[in-house]
Design a protein around this motif. Structure first.
Motif, PDB file in Angstrom:
ATOM      1  N   THR A 127     -22.519  15.766  16.320  1.00 33.05           N
ATOM      2  CA  THR A 127     -22.088  16.264  17.621  1.00 33.05           C
ATOM      3  C   THR A 127     -22.296  15.179  18.658  1.00 33.05           C
ATOM      4  O   THR A 127     -23.424  14.681  18.792  1.00 33.05           O
ATOM      5  N   PRO A 128     -21.263  14.764  19.408  1.00 30.04           N
ATOM      6  CA  PRO A 128     -21.436  13.694  20.395  1.00 30.04           C
ATOM      7  C   PRO A 128     -22.583  13.995  21.355  1.00 30.04           C
ATOM      8  O   PRO A 128     -22.764  15.165  21.750  1.00 30.04           O
ATOM      9  N   PRO A 129     -23.393  12.969  21.669  1.00 25.31           N
ATOM     10  CA  PRO A 129     -23.230  11.565  21.278  1.00 25.31           C
ATOM     11  C   PRO A 129     -23.850  11.201  19.934  1.00 25.31           C
ATOM     12  O   PRO A 129     -23.765  10.051  19.508  1.00 25.31           O
ATOM     13  N   VAL A 130     -24.459  12.193  19.269  1.00 20.80           N
ATOM     14  CA  VAL A 130     -25.110  11.895  17.985  1.00 20.80           C
ATOM     15  C   VAL A 130     -24.075  12.029  16.866  1.00 20.80           C
ATOM     16  O   VAL A 130     -24.146  12.926  16.013  1.00 20.80           O
ATOM     17  N   THR A 131     -23.110  11.173  16.897  1.00 21.15           N
ATOM     18  CA  THR A 131     -22.014  11.228  15.935  1.00 21.15           C
ATOM     19  C   THR A 131     -22.473  10.814  14.548  1.00 21.15           C
ATOM     20  O   THR A 131     -23.566  10.245  14.370  1.00 21.15           O
ATOM     21  N   THR A 132     -21.636  11.093  13.576  1.00 22.41           N
ATOM     22  CA  THR A 132     -21.904  10.640  12.217  1.00 22.41           C
ATOM     23  C   THR A 132     -22.060   9.125  12.180  1.00 22.41           C
ATOM     24  O   THR A 132     -22.920   8.590  11.466  1.00 22.41           O
ATOM     25  N   LEU A 133     -21.247   8.421  12.958  1.00 23.23           N
ATOM     26  CA  LEU A 133     -21.348   6.963  13.015  1.00 23.23           C
ATOM     27  C   LEU A 133     -22.671   6.515  13.618  1.00 23.23           C
ATOM     28  O   LEU A 133     -23.241   5.499  13.207  1.00 23.23           O
ATOM     29  N   ALA A 134     -23.180   7.260  14.602  1.00 23.05           N
ATOM     30  CA  ALA A 134     -24.476   6.920  15.195  1.00 23.05           C
ATOM     31  C   ALA A 134     -25.595   7.063  14.169  1.00 23.05           C
ATOM     32  O   ALA A 134     -26.520   6.235  14.112  1.00 23.05           O
ATOM     33  N   PHE A 135     -25.527   8.113  13.362  1.00 22.89           N
ATOM     34  CA  PHE A 135     -26.518   8.311  12.308  1.00 22.89           C
ATOM     35  C   PHE A 135     -26.423   7.193  11.271  1.00 22.89           C
ATOM     36  O   PHE A 135     -27.447   6.647  10.836  1.00 22.89           O
ATOM     37  N   ALA A 136     -25.209   6.842  10.894  1.00 26.31           N
ATOM     38  CA  ALA A 136     -25.018   5.751   9.938  1.00 26.31           C
ATOM     39  C   ALA A 136     -25.511   4.428  10.512  1.00 26.31           C
ATOM     40  O   ALA A 136     -26.095   3.605   9.795  1.00 26.31           O
ATOM     41  N   ASP A 137     -25.290   4.214  11.806  1.00 18.18           N
ATOM     42  CA  ASP A 137     -25.764   2.985  12.453  1.00 18.18           C
ATOM     43  C   ASP A 137     -27.287   2.875  12.358  1.00 18.18           C
ATOM     44  O   ASP A 137     -27.832   1.801  12.062  1.00 18.18           O
ATOM     45  N   PHE A 138     -27.978   3.992  12.616  1.00 21.32           N
ATOM     46  CA  PHE A 138     -29.437   3.985  12.526  1.00 21.32           C
ATOM     47  C   PHE A 138     -29.893   3.558  11.142  1.00 21.32           C
ATOM     48  O   PHE A 138     -30.751   2.674  10.982  1.00 21.32           O
ATOM     49  N   TRP A 139     -29.319   4.166  10.111  1.00 19.08           N
ATOM     50  CA  TRP A 139     -29.761   3.848   8.760  1.00 19.08           C
ATOM     51  C   TRP A 139     -29.344   2.447   8.334  1.00 19.08           C
ATOM     52  O   TRP A 139     -30.050   1.781   7.560  1.00 19.08           O
ATOM     53  N   THR A 140     -28.217   1.977   8.839  1.00 19.26           N
ATOM     54  CA  THR A 140     -27.811   0.607   8.531  1.00 19.26           C
ATOM     55  C   THR A 140     -28.827  -0.388   9.069  1.00 19.26           C
ATOM     56  O   THR A 140     -29.237  -1.334   8.379  1.00 19.26           O
ATOM     57  N   ARG A 141     -29.262  -0.164  10.307  1.00 21.57           N
ATOM     58  CA  ARG A 141     -30.247  -1.071  10.923  1.00 21.57           C
ATOM     59  C   ARG A 141     -31.595  -1.005  10.202  1.00 21.57           C
ATOM     60  O   ARG A 141     -32.247  -2.036   9.987  1.00 21.57           O
ATOM     61  N   LEU A 142     -32.009   0.206   9.833  1.00 22.09           N
ATOM     62  CA  LEU A 142     -33.289   0.336   9.156  1.00 22.09           C
ATOM     63  C   LEU A 142     -33.225  -0.230   7.738  1.00 22.09           C
ATOM     64  O   LEU A 142     -34.182  -0.866   7.264  1.00 22.09           O
ATOM     65  N   ALA A 143     -32.106  -0.040   7.062  1.00 20.15           N
ATOM     66  CA  ALA A 143     -31.955  -0.531   5.696  1.00 20.15           C
ATOM     67  C   ALA A 143     -32.045  -2.048   5.633  1.00 20.15           C
ATOM     68  O   ALA A 143     -32.602  -2.604   4.676  1.00 20.15           O
ATOM     69  N   VAL A 144     -31.515  -2.726   6.623  1.00 20.74           N
ATOM     70  CA  VAL A 144     -31.584  -4.191   6.662  1.00 20.74           C
ATOM     71  C   VAL A 144     -33.034  -4.662   6.595  1.00 20.74           C
ATOM     72  O   VAL A 144     -33.368  -5.656   5.942  1.00 20.74           O
ATOM     73  N   GLU A 145     -33.920  -3.927   7.263  1.00 19.08           N
ATOM     74  CA  GLU A 145     -35.322  -4.338   7.364  1.00 19.08           C
ATOM     75  C   GLU A 145     -36.087  -4.161   6.053  1.00 19.08           C
ATOM     76  O   GLU A 145     -37.112  -4.822   5.844  1.00 19.08           O
ATOM     77  N   PHE A 146     -35.610  -3.268   5.181  1.00 21.67           N
ATOM     78  CA  PHE A 146     -36.344  -2.983   3.947  1.00 21.67           C
ATOM     79  C   PHE A 146     -35.458  -3.114   2.704  1.00 21.67           C
ATOM     80  O   PHE A 146     -35.809  -2.599   1.637  1.00 21.67           O
TER      81      PHE A 146
END
Length: 354
Positions: free
Chosen positions: A130-149
């Motif tokens: 649900t905007p602004p917490v879109t599916t893409l926003a959730f994916a962005d969070f996990w993409t950034r965290l995944a890079v770190e680990f």
């Protein structure tokens, strides 16, 4: 920084490959690979709170205590908003470092970790998708965290704690978007995928908005095929874990049996991310029955993490197993026995699911 390569980590990376049916044999009867605890505290307080005043990460003393009890994994709850103060923007350096420091400390004790954004599929009280917490926003969070680990095989990605009040098909779309983001940056880590309706084992095959978890969540798409389903199960009358009584003991055991059958039918794996009881003798007995059932169905149960412990949890919390003033909780005897029960040998864990 990636952890040094070791036989322990080789065991974990192969144990994490979980989606294909297992070969019959001794390994199947050996029980879950992962036996552990939720060390809660980093999800406390409002976003932006002050460390060690409003929230805290687990101490070395606490980590060492549960390691001595035979546990080899910690589920680490934290707040999405605290780690990523603005959607689509960089992770907070200080908070990220606290998580990294905790991972390093757990690694010192040869314990794996489940990173758990403890947000119920919400960000600042807005639902994922649900905007602004879109599916893409959730994916962005996990993409950034995944890079770190990325490819730290002792770091497991738990996509979200207990999604609720969200349709299962909507949640599946968000979960798949996050998985795509994780894999797009080359992270092969094991991913834990919850369902909706608080990801209850007892309600896994019950209908609801978007359809039953047991049907809809079969639509998980992972190009690396390295994921498991995370379910939770409590023992009180409504399976919420908010009451001291455990009139739902038998319902909890039956839920574990049902999840075992479902996972075996679909050639996949499950992890019990939360479960807990009070110190009442009948509740401790119910806890043992559920742990024994998972041990007996070790071909499909990847592991378990009991709820709850942590340096700031008070003695008055019924489910808490954090020791106080040298006094241990009654549940810990059963948990320790289960943690030290026959486990897959290193070679057996390497072949699980391959």
């Amino acid at each position: 920084m990636k952890a040094a390569f070791s036989p322990w980590r080789r065991m974990l990376t192969i144990a994490a490959a979980i989606v294909l049916p297992l070969h019959a044999g001794l390994a199947e009867a050996a029980g879950p690979c992962f036996r552990g605890i939720n060390l809660s505290g980093a999800e406390f307080g409002n976003p932006g709170g002050e460390i060690f005043k409003d929230y805290a990460y687990p101490s070395e003393e606490t980590i060492g205590y549960f390691r001595k009890k035979g546990m080899n994994i910690v589920r680490l709850p934290f707040l999405w908003e605290r780690l990523q103060p603005e959607l689509g923007q960089a992770l907070n350096d200080d908070e990220l470092q606290r998580i990294k420091d905790t991972v390093t400390l757990l690694r010192k004790y040869k314990m794996s970790v489940i990173l758990d954004p403890h947000n119920y599929a919400q960000y600042k009280k807005a639902q994922v998708g649900t905007p602004p917490v879109t599916t893409l926003a959730f994916a962005d969070f996990w993409t950034r965290l995944a890079v770190e680990f990325a490819d730290q095989e002792d770091v497991i990605f738990g996509l979200m704690n207990e999604p609720y009040d969200i349709a299962s098909d909507k949640w599946l779309s968000a979960a798949n978007a996050a998985i795509r983001g994780i894999r797009a940056v080359g992270a092969g880590n094991l991913i834990l995928v919850p369902g909706t309706k608080w990801t209850g084992a007892h309600s896994w095959q019950s209908d609801g908005p978007g359809g039953p978890n047991g049907t809809i969540m079969l639509g998980v798409k992972d190009p690396r095929r390295n994921y498991a389903y995370e379910v939770h199960q409590y023992f009180d009358s409504d399976s919420s874990g908010t009451h001291e009584e455990c009139s739902g003991n038998e319902n909890a055991r039956k839920a574990i049996v049902s999840m075992s059958d479902w996972a075996r039918k679909h050639g996949t794996r499950v992890l019990l991310g939360e479960f807990g009881v009070s110190q009442a003798p009948e509740c401790v007995a119910g806890l043992k029955a559920v742990l024994d059932t998972m041990q007996e169905n070790g071909d499909v149960w990847l592991g378990w993490t009991y709820w709850v412990a942590g340096d700031w949890w008070p003695q008055t919390e019924p489910l808490n197993v954090q020791p106080h003033d040298g006094h241990e909780r009654k549940q810990i005897t059963v948990l320790e026995a289960a943690a030290k029960a026959p486990a897959p040998a290193e070679d057996a864990c390497r072949t699980r699911g391959r």
